[in-house]
Enzyme design. Structure first.
Site, mmCIF file in Angstrom:
data_model
loop_
_atom_site.group_PDB
_atom_site.id
_atom_site.type_symbol
_atom_site.label_atom_id
_atom_site.label_comp_id
_atom_site.label_asym_id
_atom_site.label_seq_id
_atom_site.Cartn_x
_atom_site.Cartn_y
_atom_site.Cartn_z
ATOM 1 N N THR A 101 0.845 -1.116 -0.148
ATOM 2 C CA THR A 101 -0.164 0.054 -0.060
ATOM 3 C C THR A 101 1.234 1.078 0.395
ATOM 4 O O THR A 101 1.186 2.186 -0.782
ATOM 5 C CB THR A 101 -1.325 0.012 0.808
ATOM 6 O OG1 THR A 101 -1.482 -0.928 1.524
ATOM 7 C CG2 THR A 101 -1.642 1.340 1.258
ATOM 8 N N ASN A 112 -5.435 -9.320 -7.999
ATOM 9 C CA ASN A 112 -4.683 -10.668 -6.789
ATOM 10 C C ASN A 112 -5.639 -11.094 -6.487
ATOM 11 O O ASN A 112 -5.841 -11.966 -5.319
ATOM 12 C CB ASN A 112 -5.401 -9.672 -5.085
ATOM 13 C CG ASN A 112 -6.728 -8.411 -5.191
ATOM 14 O OD1 ASN A 112 -6.289 -7.177 -6.496
ATOM 15 N ND2 ASN A 112 -6.515 -7.730 -4.357
ATOM 16 N N GLN A 136 1.026 -9.859 -5.607
ATOM 17 C CA GLN A 136 0.834 -10.830 -5.666
ATOM 18 C C GLN A 136 1.744 -11.703 -7.176
ATOM 19 O O GLN A 136 1.792 -12.653 -6.749
ATOM 20 C CB GLN A 136 -0.944 -10.819 -6.378
ATOM 21 C CG GLN A 136 -2.192 -10.211 -5.549
ATOM 22 C CD GLN A 136 -1.978 -11.278 -4.215
ATOM 23 O OE1 GLN A 136 -2.018 -13.116 -4.427
ATOM 24 N NE2 GLN A 136 -3.002 -10.869 -2.878
ATOM 25 N N ALA A 156 6.100 -8.709 1.304
ATOM 26 C CA ALA A 156 6.675 -10.016 2.030
ATOM 27 C C ALA A 156 5.402 -10.213 2.173
ATOM 28 O O ALA A 156 5.857 -12.177 2.346
ATOM 29 C CB ALA A 156 7.424 -9.517 3.042
ATOM 30 N N HIS A 157 4.289 -9.803 2.843
ATOM 31 C CA HIS A 157 3.662 -11.284 3.197
ATOM 32 C C HIS A 157 2.647 -11.270 2.351
ATOM 33 O O HIS A 157 2.081 -12.702 2.513
ATOM 34 C CB HIS A 157 2.571 -10.335 4.556
ATOM 35 C CG HIS A 157 1.977 -9.506 3.191
ATOM 36 N ND1 HIS A 157 0.157 -9.962 3.994
ATOM 37 C CD2 HIS A 157 1.526 -8.716 3.321
ATOM 38 C CE1 HIS A 157 -0.312 -8.992 3.765
ATOM 39 N NE2 HIS A 157 0.449 -7.837 2.658
ATOM 40 N N THR A 191 12.485 5.082 10.085
ATOM 41 C CA THR A 191 14.558 4.639 10.594
ATOM 42 C C THR A 191 14.010 2.728 9.774
ATOM 43 O O THR A 191 13.343 2.288 10.058
ATOM 44 C CB THR A 191 14.689 3.899 12.381
ATOM 45 O OG1 THR A 191 14.612 4.984 13.128
ATOM 46 C CG2 THR A 191 15.607 3.302 12.290
ATOM 47 N N CYS A 200 -10.112 -7.082 1.937
ATOM 48 C CA CYS A 200 -10.031 -5.273 1.997
ATOM 49 C C CYS A 200 -11.341 -5.008 1.584
ATOM 50 O O CYS A 200 -11.474 -4.062 1.541
ATOM 51 C CB CYS A 200 -9.210 -4.725 0.803
ATOM 52 S SG CYS A 200 -7.109 -5.206 1.894
HETATM 53 N N1 PLP Z 1 -2.164 -4.815 -4.370
HETATM 54 C C1 PLP Z 1 -2.355 -5.888 -4.327
HETATM 55 C C2 PLP Z 1 -2.814 -5.898 -5.382
HETATM 56 C C3 PLP Z 1 -2.352 -6.468 -3.099
HETATM 57 O O1 PLP Z 1 -3.374 -7.552 -3.322
HETATM 58 C C4 PLP Z 1 -2.920 -6.022 -1.810
HETATM 59 C C5 PLP Z 1 -2.527 -6.937 -0.492
HETATM 60 O O2 PLP Z 1 -3.995 -6.880 -0.377
HETATM 61 C C6 PLP Z 1 -1.645 -4.497 -1.757
HETATM 62 C C7 PLP Z 1 -1.748 -3.903 -3.615
HETATM 63 C C8 PLP Z 1 -1.805 -4.420 -0.392
HETATM 64 O O3 PLP Z 1 -0.461 -4.451 -0.157
HETATM 65 P P1 PLP Z 1 -0.185 -4.448 1.168
HETATM 66 O O4 PLP Z 1 -0.929 -5.292 2.599
HETATM 67 O O5 PLP Z 1 1.650 -4.911 1.525
HETATM 68 O O6 PLP Z 1 -0.275 -3.511 1.616
#
Ligand code: PLP
Length: 383
Positions: free
Chosen positions: A73, A150, A180, A201-202, A236, A328
């Site tokens: 994000t 996604n 993704q 990363a997640h 930081t 989301c």
């Molecule tokens: N863009 C896409 C296509 C995503 O699937 C996501 C997370 O769901 C994001 C952006 C946002 O990434 P983050 O959760 O690392 O802020």
């Protein structure tokens, strides 16, 4: 967590236990502030520097082009707001972008007087180069198209889109959300032809809280501070998190073929046990020259005659973690599916995304749970 089957890796992933161990160790050994001149700072700086180089290599770019952020994000916000400049312009973005792209485009419109255009997708959920060509012109300054979606996993031909952007909108920056796709699709930022590429990363068994923006263009920071990340992103720096991101990404790339094997196993099992299920988005098997590719970890289905919410709940009650779409989306019917002309009346939509640690036995059990729950609900709702 006992007795759950987790098939929602597109939302987030469990951290690879080896990465978690290495991260914990570095929280102690590389805890220093990488900007400090003393030995603790130097130790952390070396780890941070090495992680940036590894990540740049995986992305196909140069180390100085990588800006660490808190996640995808923030990387998208930095790309869109940090390249926007001071005068209003025109931004074009696809209908199936993540909410962070929609939100930053809305900010440019509402606060800075920009004009915006939404680029529609084809029935596979693909952003075609032709659709982009029709909606951008010499005044366009920002184009945002994701590498892979996604929800339905459709992959876009960014190189072809980049060629059109260069030709029709020479002043535009092309921002690509590869959150993704990174670790799951073989790509190099330079051959994509983009200006900015966002990753996190997640989504690949790394920790939440670290992402990166690759950029080959100048970026204005969106807020002030200590001027870290070459003045582009203050705050930081975390050497342990940067290390964990690079480590998790390397591991994901090496093992991605196993994830795809699990996804294919799930699709085979569901076709057998739930023949009514229909694939949403791009085909899984090769299907003609025009069909786009699909992420190897993504299965997205519609089960007609079954209501979506009750099916997801029935699966959750049995410990099967899946989703209907983006985490989301807050329960509203998916913007992505709406862009494909789908409605909630079509039936139950399921996004099923296995990960590196999903087993064959889990896939087999998940297919049975889904088929049985769908059959039960169909009988109830048909009555
Ligand atoms: N863009 C896409 C296509 C995503 O699937 C996501 C997370 O769901 C994001 C952006 C946002 O990434 P983050 O959760 O690392 O802020």
């Amino acid at each position: 967590m006992a007795d759950i089957i987790y098939l929602d890796h597109a939302a987030t992933c469990p951290v690879d236990p080896e990465v978690a161990r290495g991260l914990a160790a570095r929280q102690v050994t590389a805890f220093g502030n990488p900007a400090s001149p003393h030995p603790a700072g130097r130790a952390a700086r070396a780890v941070h520097h090495d992680a940036r180089a590894r990540l740049a290599r995986l992305l196909g770019g140069r180390a100085e082009e990588v800006v660490f952020t808190s996640g995808g994000t923030e990387a998208i916000a930095l790309a869109m707001l940090g390249t926007a400049g001071t005068s209003p312009g025109h931004v074009a973005y696809s209908a199936v972008e993540h909410s962070c792209v929609h939100a930053n485009a809305a900010r440019l419109v509402e606060r800075h007087g920009w004009r915006s255009t939404v680029i529609p997708v084809d029935p596979w959920g693909q952003v075609t180069p032709a659709a982009v060509a029709e909606r951008i012109d010499a005044k366009t300054r920002l184009v945002a198209v994701m590498l892979a979606n996604n929800e339905i996993g459709t992959v876009n031909d960014i190189a072809a889109i980049a060629r059109i952007v260069r030709r029709q909108s020479p002043r535009a920056r092309l921002v690509v959300d590869a959150v993704q796709a990174f670790g799951k699709l073989d790509f190099a930022v330079r051959t994509l032809g983009a200006d900015c590429v966002a990753v996190t990363a997640h989504k690949l068994h790394g920790p939440v809280g670290v992402g990166a923006l690759w950029t080959r263009v100048a970026i204005e920071p969106v807020y002030g501070g200590g001027g870290q990340e070459s003045g582009r992103r203050s705050g930081t720096q975390s050497a342990p998190l940067a290390w964990a991101f690079a480590e998790a990404a390397e591991r994901q790339i090496v093992e991605m073929h196993q994830v795809t094997a699990r996804r294919d196993q799930l699709w085979r099992a569901l076709r057998e046990r739930l023949p009514a299920a229909r694939l949403t988005g791009a085909p899984i098997e090769a299907d003609g020259p025009d069909a786009p590719a699909r992420l190897g970890n993504n299965l997205h289905l519609c089960v007609p005659g079954v209501p979506g919410g009750p099916l997801i709940n029935a699966l959750a009650a049995q410990g099967l973690c899946v989703s209907a779409g983006s985490a989301c989306g807050k329960g509203a019917f998916s913007k992505v599916l709406r862009a494909l002309g789908r409605t909630a009346d079509d039936g139950a939509y399921l996004r099923l995304t296995p990960g590196r640690f999903t087993t064959e036995a889990e896939i087999d059990r998940a297919a049975s749970i889904i088929a049985e729950a769908a059959a039960t609900l169909r009988a109830v709702y048909a009555a």
